[in-house]
Design a protein around this motif. Structure first.
Motif: not given
Lengths: 562, 562
Positions: A293-294, A296, A423, A537, B297, B299-301, B426-427, B430, B434, B449, B536-538
């Motif tokens: 959150l802080d 990014p 890559e 990863r 590359s 993200i395992p999300m 970006r910070s 953010a 916040n 938020k 927000r990101r993701y």
């Protein structure tokens, strides 16, 4: 007023450090003039019994003891300050101690505990040591360069704020090498940090101050950084645990280093600890604070230990360990092979594990890529930072920059070329990993794949000073961005770990490494031998869980470390 | 044999396309000579009733109908092939149709269904259209360049393999602009793609073939790419849904574009669809295949829609929407402001939402950063690819490369500089986000938020050809890497959307945009007006869920689109 010479700056740095140690109370007595090879026992004869007990507790027991009121935070941090001061005298691992800050903080925590009857957070009263280049407000931030001596942190680094909010105490800052790009720890500011178990060997690096301090039990949990092995090499050399997390899980905002803005090989922060639980405590605490959150750049991924990855033996789900015995470029020394063999033999004897071999896939290409991407500006920033003070180039700075054929001033197109190769290499490695599957789920996803790779951390135990010239066993996982966890296994024993007269080295690097051993195994007497558990990863949780399982089943380490 | 002229190559490309359309059966009749401004109704008079019904079903209803045996896959894909052929005649959006491949695939799927009595996967029988530069085995891969006409895909792109395994049918490939770096779609291979709702306007770009085809209902789900607005601009201009996902969630392996290896502004693939459910179906299906196992590359999300983000009104958890009315640089045209106003008024009337204003934070700096990072090699690759054939530079290629002061051959140090500025920006963003928190949880994490930002997709509805010269409303979210979802709201109505004579433009860009409207609102008659929901990101899942909630509560769109 003329600019001070580099020697004058170094003297200031050391005076500053020494003064900080002198302010510790009770005063730290001097160490004996005559010291053995292995310095890890010395503090036990100097500190009080309670101090020895406290400083030999792992982080999880220490926090539990403070939480239940057995020890005050003040007693704990004083014990650690004193042992850290001794560690400095014995291994040269400290840039400064922070007795006043630590006192104020621990008194606050003790007062809080008294008032509320409970800890302020999961790290209440836990002393944490920190590598110098991870910024603290108003304190130095030299990153190993004489010319950066005057730099100061404008704020505490993001990760430190999180640890602070969880209740910790900062009390010690630790050494790092010139450029931060050695697998050892020597700078012109402080000289070389040595190995607690064998003073003729290196503590490893670049987080070698942390390695030595934690190896000496002057800290039970410390913070290092890793772009090619800098957490893992000192953890391995000093017989402690160390995790290089996957990228973008642990905050890095507020550190100081060259190459800011470089993202092709992502540098990470991570923990070193006397226990695996300490590693986990660090990861869980930092990630629970939702640092994304802080900051990014971080991935909003919780610490996923809700699901158990393995083993559910009834369902055929064993822990599948692939063993990388040798990367095909530099053959590991006999004690490393012995450590692998001992673990494999024990794992083969238990029901919950399955062992296969891991064939290295073109680790030479991996080194070409990673070493081309490390210093894309031709190491201009490092060169400027060294030359600005006139300080000499340390041998390993020369090695990794001036004598490294991959270091060139790249164009943007060159960087894109190497990034694409990276890559492609990552994809090939993933394919190789996927190909270890033994069945397909009903949704078409391959299953029964290798869970973790067990491998060396380096081509030998800690080498003598200025000899850590092969990065392949650690940088391999940086370029793949795989989480890699180092743990202590055994110690070098020249009576067992013999010279192999018949071996013919494959190449120059192998020859160099071979000679290190051939020229006298006894040089390595007592050096810790550690191994590395590597996951895919972002499978940091799985790697930790795998080691928990292995330790629980086969009992690790196989030698006594402190 | 002499090298063909660029005009000869273009003729070949168009002949190839036309031949592919002629092979569709039943044969596609010609469209009338006299055509209205709005071409979206024409196919309804030419196709059979069943074809019209099929092609106007959203993806989720279409897959359900095929799954329950109401339509065969063959009937569905034939209807879409014919409507796509008409869309080509009406908007010039196709590079080729794939009637033979589609027939073989749909017959296979029908056979499978007959034998097993169930669909092969969640996309069984669903026709999916694909932007040309996303590779298909043995098919062209020109990315909008004449000189790349001969390039062929060596394999299907990774994302296409996943969609294929889920049961889809590929049947149409769509246009893109020279360089892929326009917010319109014109190339020397195929000319310009036009807007289905108003043929004097652009379809947007660079995925403008997809936008026009889906706007014409010649596809209900298509695949585009986005590095500065290339999914969202055509989705918005053509009145359909489009999602730019966060980086590294959807596979990109197997596409063709310049700047391979560039990672400072990450290009992404994503869906355009006639429905929000179609967007979600795409995201869930692709992510459920765990593409990170093959493309490291990523993200395992997982797609995280297990938890509901909001609103739990009883617990005070409303959907908190921040409205960005104007980015402070270029003021949006009146119909865009009206669309925002209409939504805000309706949201204010419901209990589950809370509306606040979003103050833009230095969007000028965002543009400086993103435009400096787009062509770090001084656009050498694009220049080479254009000049190799002698084809002319399209006006918007000139605009974004030759007339863009940010395009320079950067050094590695320059790239690091801009990357660090990106991180700092970006910070800051953010922090701003916040700071919208209204309370702190008992673990110290701020709550209450803003959930999503509601904002324009561009400074107006679709502009006339060659006039899309302001990227700020879309590229803003690329540089922040925020997920951004476009949805149709209303249409331009010059009777309502008036000229504002009193406005004094702030700068040259604002002046240019202002003049576009002042010179005649009636030019925009009937053009779709769309808006963008940004998370927000993701937080891709949250953005989708927020729009589901909003649509369910206030009924969207406010105009009829097909």
């Amino acid at each position: 007023m003329s600019k001070p010479s580099w020697q004058e700056v170094a003297q200031r740095a050391q005076d500053h450090r020494d003064a900080s140690i002198r302010r510790v109370e009770p005063h730290i007595p001097p160490v004996p003039d005559q010291l053995p090879l292995d310095r890890t026992e010395i503090p036990k004869y100097i500190l009080t019994t309670e101090e020895v007990v406290i400083t030999q507790l792992p982080a999880e027991e220490l926090t539990a003891s403070v939480a239940e009121g057995k020890y005050t935070s003040t007693a704990v941090v004083n014990a650690y300050l004193r042992r850290a001061g001794l560690a400095q005298a014995l291994t040269n691992c400290i840039t400064e101690l922070l007795p006043e800050k630590a006192k104020a903080r621990s008194e606050f925590l003790d007062q809080y505990y008294k008032e509320h009857g409970k800890p302020i957070g999961p790290l209440h009263g836990l002393p944490i040591s920190v590598k110098e280049h991870i910024g603290m407000k108003d304190l130095g931030l030299n990153a190993g360069f004489i010319s950066w001596w005057d730099k100061k942190g404008t704020d505490d680094a993001h990760v430190l704020k999180i640890l602070w909010n969880a209740g910790c105490v900062f009390y010690a800052r630790t050494t790092q090498p010139q450029t931060l790009m050695h697998l050892e720890t020597s700078s012109n500011l402080y000289g070389a940090t040595t190995n607690p178990f064998n003073c003729y060997l290196t503590s490893g690096g670049s987080s070698g101050g942390e390695g030595a301090l934690i190896g000496m039990r002057g800290s039970c949990l410390g913070l290092g950084s890793d772009i090619g092995g800098s957490i893992r090499s000192p953890a391995a050399n000093c017989g402690v645990y160390g995790l290089r997390p996957s990228s973008y899980r642990i905050p890095v905002e507020g550190w100081s280093a060259t190459m800011a803005g470089q993202e092709q090989v992502v540098p990470v922060l991570g923990p070193l600890s006397t226990s695996l639980e300490g590693i986990k405590l660090f990861m869980k605490t930092v990630i629970a604070a939702k640092p994304w959150l802080d900051e990014p750049s971080l991935i909003p991924m919780p610490w996923r230990d809700q699901e158990s990855y393995f083993p559910a033996i009834a369902g055929g789900k064993k822990l599948k360990v692939a063993v990388l015995w040798d990367d095909g470029i530099v053959r590991p020394h006999p004690p490393v092979v012995r450590a692998l063999r001992e673990i494999v033999d024990k794992l083969k004897a238990i029901e919950g594990a399955e062992i296969v071999d891991w064939e290295p896939y073109d680790h030479d290409e991996a080194w070409k890529i990673v070493s081309s991407l490390y210093f894309c500006d031709g190491a201009q920033e490092e060169t400027d930072a060294i030359d600005a003070s006139g300080e000499p180039w340390r041998p390993l700075s020369k090695f990794i920059i001036k004598e490294n054929p991959s270091v060139k001033k790249l164009t943007v197109a060159d960087v894109w070329h190497w990034t694409s190769r990276r890559e492609a290499y990552r994809s090939e490695y993933a394919k190789k990993w996927n190909a270890t599957a033994t069945r397909t789920s009903n949704t078409g996803i391959p299953e029964g794949k290798v869970d973790v790779i067990l491998c060396p951390v380096g081509p030998g135990a800690a080498p003598p000073l200025d000899c850590a010239r092969y990065w392949g066993y650690t940088s391999q996982w940086n370029i793949l961005d795989y989480p890699a966890l180092v743990f202590p296994v055994t110690k070098v024993d020249p009576a067992v770990d013999k010279i192999d007269q018949s071996y013919r080295p494959r190449n120059e690097k192998d020859e160099y490494n071979h000679q290190l051993w051939q020229s006298g195994p006894e040089k390595y007497t007592g050096a810790p031998v550690s191994l590395q558990l590597v996951g895919r990863r972002y499978e940091d949780e799985k790697v930790v869980e795998a080691l928990e399982y292995i330790q629980g089943k086969i009992g690790l380490p196989f030698a006594k470390f402190v």
